[in-house]
Design a protein around this motif. Structure first.
Motif, short mmCIF file in Angstrom:
data_model
loop_
_atom_site.label_atom_id
_atom_site.label_comp_id
_atom_site.label_asym_id
_atom_site.label_seq_id
_atom_site.Cartn_x
_atom_site.Cartn_y
_atom_site.Cartn_z
N TYR A 80 0.63 5.15 0.85
CA TYR A 80 -0.28 6.10 1.45
C TYR A 80 0.43 7.39 1.82
O TYR A 80 1.65 7.41 2.00
CB TYR A 80 -1.00 5.50 2.67
N ASN B 83 0.86 -1.18 0.00
CA ASN B 83 0.00 0.00 0.00
C ASN B 83 0.90 1.23 0.00
O ASN B 83 1.89 1.27 0.73
CB ASN B 83 -0.86 0.04 1.27
N SER C 166 -5.91 0.38 5.61
CA SER C 166 -5.06 -0.61 4.95
C SER C 166 -4.85 -1.83 5.85
O SER C 166 -4.78 -2.96 5.38
CB SER C 166 -3.72 -0.01 4.52
#
Length: 160
Positions: A86, A84, A144
């Protein structure tokens, strides 16, 4: 501002979903934000530290679980090959080099026995809880982290 004893954080981290074969998930409550529950997370210490080394170090630091021991063999730690990217919250950007605004988080799973002893780092975490994976996902403060926990039944291969 950083000092030589406190270098900038590396914007690459791990998220380790610790779980039992029955798909119960270990969550830990952050000391700096009571009520915020999460899996084990942490950034690489050095550019040369591998993601697996980061997982092993963070799991030991945050829970006392020793990956590579007789109780938790190294094969119990699995790279789920998910990541992920972010945005780093502005309140924490001072920990990173100027201009760094995003972090890449790599997701791993760790299968452990349900009766394993948990020793929290008191400056980092207040309490721990084991929950069925759906309930654990609901309790995670990070989207997440919640999504990773929901992937557990699909990604866990059984055994360790």
């Amino acid at each position: 501002m950083t000092t030589p004893s406190r270098p900038y954080k590396i914007p690459e981290s791990v998220l380790v979903v610790i779980h039992t074969p029955a798909l119960e998930v270990l969550l830990i409550e952050r000391a700096d934000h009571p009520g915020f529950w999460q899996s084990v997370t942490g950034s690489k210490d050095t550019a040369g530290e591998t993601l697996l080394e980061t997982c092993v170090r963070e799991v030991a630091e945050e829970t006392g679980i020793e990956v590579g021991s007789r109780e938790v063999p190294a094969a119990a730690l699995r790279d789920w090959r998910l990541s992920n990217v972010y945005e780093i919250y502005p309140v924490w950007r001072h920990r990173y080099a100027p201009g760094v605004t995003h972090n890449t988080e790599h997701v791993f799973g760790l299968t452990v026995p349900r009766d394993i002893a948990i020793r929290l780092a008191p400056r980092e975490h207040l309490r721990h809880v084991w929950l069925p994976y759906q309930e654990a996902a609901d309790r995670c403060f990070s989207p997440s982290n919640a999504e990773a926990v929901l992937q557990l039944p699909r990604l866990w291969q059984g055994g360790a």
